[in-house]
Design a protein around this motif. Structure first.
Motif, PDB file in Angstrom:
ATOM      1  N   GLN A  53      16.010 -10.047 -25.614  1.00  0.00           N
ATOM      2  CA  GLN A  53      15.817  -8.605 -25.570  1.00  0.00           C
ATOM      3  C   GLN A  53      14.339  -8.229 -25.403  1.00  0.00           C
ATOM      4  O   GLN A  53      13.443  -9.033 -25.690  1.00  0.00           O
ATOM      5  CB  GLN A  53      16.386  -7.959 -26.828  1.00  0.00           C
ATOM      6  N   HIS A 295      26.099 -12.251 -36.958  1.00  0.00           N
ATOM      7  CA  HIS A 295      26.578 -11.069 -36.252  1.00  0.00           C
ATOM      8  C   HIS A 295      27.695 -11.391 -35.282  1.00  0.00           C
ATOM      9  O   HIS A 295      27.869 -12.532 -34.865  1.00  0.00           O
ATOM     10  CB  HIS A 295      25.447 -10.428 -35.414  1.00  0.00           C
ATOM     11  N   GLY A 299      26.274  -7.217 -27.855  1.00  0.00           N
ATOM     12  CA  GLY A 299      24.935  -6.646 -27.884  1.00  0.00           C
ATOM     13  C   GLY A 299      23.822  -7.664 -27.830  1.00  0.00           C
ATOM     14  O   GLY A 299      22.652  -7.306 -27.690  1.00  0.00           O
ATOM     15  N   GLN A 301      22.386  -9.987 -30.138  1.00  0.00           N
ATOM     16  CA  GLN A 301      21.400  -9.739 -31.187  1.00  0.00           C
ATOM     17  C   GLN A 301      21.038 -10.947 -32.042  1.00  0.00           C
ATOM     18  O   GLN A 301      19.997 -10.960 -32.668  1.00  0.00           O
ATOM     19  CB  GLN A 301      21.929  -8.630 -32.107  1.00  0.00           C
ATOM     20  N   VAL A 343      21.982  -4.004 -37.552  1.00  0.00           N
ATOM     21  CA  VAL A 343      22.419  -4.830 -36.424  1.00  0.00           C
ATOM     22  C   VAL A 343      23.872  -5.250 -36.609  1.00  0.00           C
ATOM     23  O   VAL A 343      24.675  -5.223 -35.660  1.00  0.00           O
ATOM     24  CB  VAL A 343      21.508  -6.067 -36.271  1.00  0.00           C
ATOM     25  N   ASP A 346      26.052  -2.232 -35.865  1.00  0.00           N
ATOM     26  CA  ASP A 346      26.034  -1.873 -34.451  1.00  0.00           C
ATOM     27  C   ASP A 346      26.795  -2.899 -33.607  1.00  0.00           C
ATOM     28  O   ASP A 346      27.610  -2.532 -32.750  1.00  0.00           O
ATOM     29  CB  ASP A 346      24.588  -1.760 -33.970  1.00  0.00           C
ATOM     30  N   SER A 347      26.542  -4.178 -33.848  1.00  0.00           N
ATOM     31  CA  SER A 347      27.195  -5.199 -33.022  1.00  0.00           C
ATOM     32  C   SER A 347      28.698  -5.242 -33.288  1.00  0.00           C
ATOM     33  O   SER A 347      29.487  -5.504 -32.366  1.00  0.00           O
ATOM     34  CB  SER A 347      26.561  -6.573 -33.261  1.00  0.00           C
ATOM     35  N   ARG A 350      30.188  -2.383 -31.356  1.00  0.00           N
ATOM     36  CA  ARG A 350      30.224  -2.711 -29.925  1.00  0.00           C
ATOM     37  C   ARG A 350      31.345  -3.703 -29.619  1.00  0.00           C
ATOM     38  O   ARG A 350      31.980  -3.630 -28.562  1.00  0.00           O
ATOM     39  CB  ARG A 350      28.868  -3.257 -29.478  1.00  0.00           C
ATOM     40  N   THR A 371      25.545  -2.503 -24.559  1.00  0.00           N
ATOM     41  CA  THR A 371      24.102  -2.300 -24.684  1.00  0.00           C
ATOM     42  C   THR A 371      23.761  -0.850 -24.986  1.00  0.00           C
ATOM     43  O   THR A 371      24.568   0.057 -24.840  1.00  0.00           O
ATOM     44  CB  THR A 371      23.390  -2.702 -23.384  1.00  0.00           C
ATOM     45  N   THR A 375      19.973  -2.036 -28.955  1.00  0.00           N
ATOM     46  CA  THR A 375      20.049  -3.467 -28.700  1.00  0.00           C
ATOM     47  C   THR A 375      18.746  -4.032 -28.146  1.00  0.00           C
ATOM     48  O   THR A 375      18.507  -5.235 -28.250  1.00  0.00           O
ATOM     49  CB  THR A 375      21.199  -3.798 -27.728  1.00  0.00           C
ATOM     50  N   THR A 376      17.906  -3.220 -27.569  1.00  0.00           N
ATOM     51  CA  THR A 376      16.627  -3.709 -27.041  1.00  0.00           C
ATOM     52  C   THR A 376      15.685  -4.161 -28.137  1.00  0.00           C
ATOM     53  O   THR A 376      14.739  -4.909 -27.880  1.00  0.00           O
ATOM     54  CB  THR A 376      15.923  -2.612 -26.226  1.00  0.00           C
TER      55      THR A 376
END
Length: 504
Positions: A53, A295, A299, A301, A343, A346-347, A350, A371, A375-376
């Motif tokens: 990333q 995770h 994404g 991560q 994270v 979020d993951s 997703r 994404t 995620t960046t």
């Protein structure tokens, strides 16, 4: 045999290697010693992670390996969506891509073994190496050190970092629990395979309610493809993968004439667990990477979060070993554990988005769901950290935020802000005639202005630096060794004058 070291790193994957490289920079400057051990017989060749990333690339820039990765990886890999053997769409857009002021790197496609190789090569140049086939069998904590028994040797270290994965020894040795969820209906057959007959300029993706997901991705700088196929939710006891299974999966999803799965370097049945360690620190022992958090792969991560853990911890260990207040080490968990929690959430979200899209056969929706800005890694911030100063809500870049990049002009030629930050030191940036922010002794101070006013001034000829940092009046910023703002001070009188002038 008994030996000593300052920092003992258990785990020779990307997390441990990034920490070793970070500490190696302080070995030359401060004499800080370290070692890396791993129970594996040698480096892993399994692709696992394949996305580096933007924020991680900035970290690897500072650690001196980003050019090696850029030379091997691919920035834009389009995705070709299929209905069986028919191309549904030729996605000309990159599967992951972004561009923004102050961001020098887009996401890079490159498999984890090549990232690790670049870090090992750089570590070797520093005189370091990984001690393979060395398993930890004991760990005893003392007030001033930790004694680790590994490979018939007793190593006395001032600090130990467990970067040995979710099933690693260090976390269990210090009695830290890991809590979370297992997603039994989200399982994958994975492999690194060789395939004849597929175009290597793009990812090939099939999604259908009947068969689920099949992704075949060309791994840059190799002759391998990463093969990912979702296990049917109603398959209670999925088989371990083999080449025959992969050939059957390709036929069921695609039936492409002339495309064959030839052989494999790695095959795996992957079951998704999402877990977070209860603690990141027990006295002089720290956890990082998968040893601290596991995770969903959605994404991209896992590897990235681990490398960023190390980047946060490395400079703090070096500072304390050089005499800084040991309370600085408490900020590692305070800063990084909330990031891991975010994270994980979020993951996982997703992952559900992708799987829901698969039930509808909507590959484009699944791609979009993988994404986003989060995620960046560029939006990670530490505003509530004990070592973050107060700031103004109106500031574009506030204390705790990542310091962005920008181009400047100097007497010797063009220079970027990241060039000024590179290295294990604090940095002060002053805009205009602001007084430098208070900083540790020896901190370099750089003055940035819109026009030449002195030989030591960096010129913001395009105004990018002022715009990216949101500077409208004389301002001074103290930036941490890991590239986050610690303080930001705007001269009140000058700011008031600037505001008054702008409203006339």
């Amino acid at each position: 045999m008994r030996t000593t070291t300052d920092v003992l790193i258990i785990g020779g994957g990307p997390t441990g290697l990034a920490l070793a490289r970070d500490l190696a920079r302080d070995l030359a400057r401060r004499g800080i010693d370290h070692r890396v051990l791993d129970r594996a017989p040698g480096p892993s060749t399994a692709s696992r992670a394949k996305t580096v990333q933007p924020r991680t690339l900035e970290v690897l820039d500072d650690l001196g390996v980003v050019d090696r990765l850029l030379a091997q990886g691919a920035v834009h890999v389009p995705t070709r969506h299929y209905d069986r053997d028919q191309v549904r769409s030729e996605a000309l857009e990159a599967a992951i891509g972004m561009a923004a002021p102050g961001v020098p790197y887009a996401p890079l496609w490159l498999s984890q073994p090549l990232v690790e190789q670049a870090l090992r090569d750089r570590l070797a140049e520093d005189g370091g190496q990984v001690g393979w086939a060395t398993e930890v069998t004991g760990l005893v904590r003392y007030d001033d050190a930790v004694e680790v028994t590994a490979g018939g040797e007793v190593i006395r270290a001032r600090y130990v970092v467990g970067a040995d994965g979710g099933r690693g020894t260090v976390r269990r040795q210090v009695g830290v629990g890991m809590r979370g969820d297992s997603y039994a209906t989200h399982r994958w057959w994975l492999g690194d395979v060789r395939i004849t007959g597929l175009d290597r300029t793009c990812q090939h993706l099939w999604m259908s309610p009947e068969h689920g997901i099949l992704s075949i991705f060309p791994l840059p700088s190799t002759d391998l493809w990463q093969f990912q196929a979702s296990v049917p939710a109603d398959d209670a006891d999925p088989v371990q993968p083999n080449l025959a299974l992969f050939r059957d999966l390709l036929a069921a999803h695609a039936g492409l004439p002339g495309v064959t799965v030839d052989d494999a370097d790695w095959l795996s049945l992957y079951k998704i667990n999402v877990c977070l360690a209860d603690r990141y620190r027990v006295d002089r022992v720290f956890l990082a990477g998968d040893a601290a958090h596991i995770h969903s792969p959605a994404g991209g991560q896992g590897m990235n979060t681990g490398i960023q853990d190390s980047y946060n911890l490395g400079w703090k260990l070096a500072a304390v070993l050089a005499g800084a207040d040991a309370a600085l080490l408490d900020t590692y968990e305070a800063e990084r554990r909330p990031v891991a929690r975010a994270v994980l959430d979020d993951s996982t979200a997703r992952l559900h988005t992708v799987m829901d899209a698969a039930t509808q056969g909507d590959g484009s929706a699944a791609q979009r769901g993988l994404t986003g800005d989060f995620t960046t890694g560029l939006t990670i911030a530490y505003p509530d950290s004990p070592i973050t100063g107060s700031g103004s809500d109106g500031d574009l870049v506030r204390p705790g935020d990542r310091a962005p990049d920008a181009g400047l002009a100097a007497a010797g030629g063009p220079v970027r802000i990241f060039d000024l930050l590179r290295g294990p030191h604090w940095t002060v940036l002053t805009f205009g005639d602001a007084d430098p922010a208070p900083a540790p002794a020896g901190t370099p101070v750089y003055r940035i202005d819109r026009s030449a006013t002195g030989s030591d001034t960096l010129i913001d000829t395009t105004g990018d630096a002022h715009r990216t940092y949101g500077v409208e009046a004389p301002t001074s910023m103290l930036i941490r060794p890991d590239g986050y703002l610690a303080t930001r001070t705007t001269h009140a009188a000058d700011a008031a004058a600037a505001t008054s002038s702008s409203t006339r």
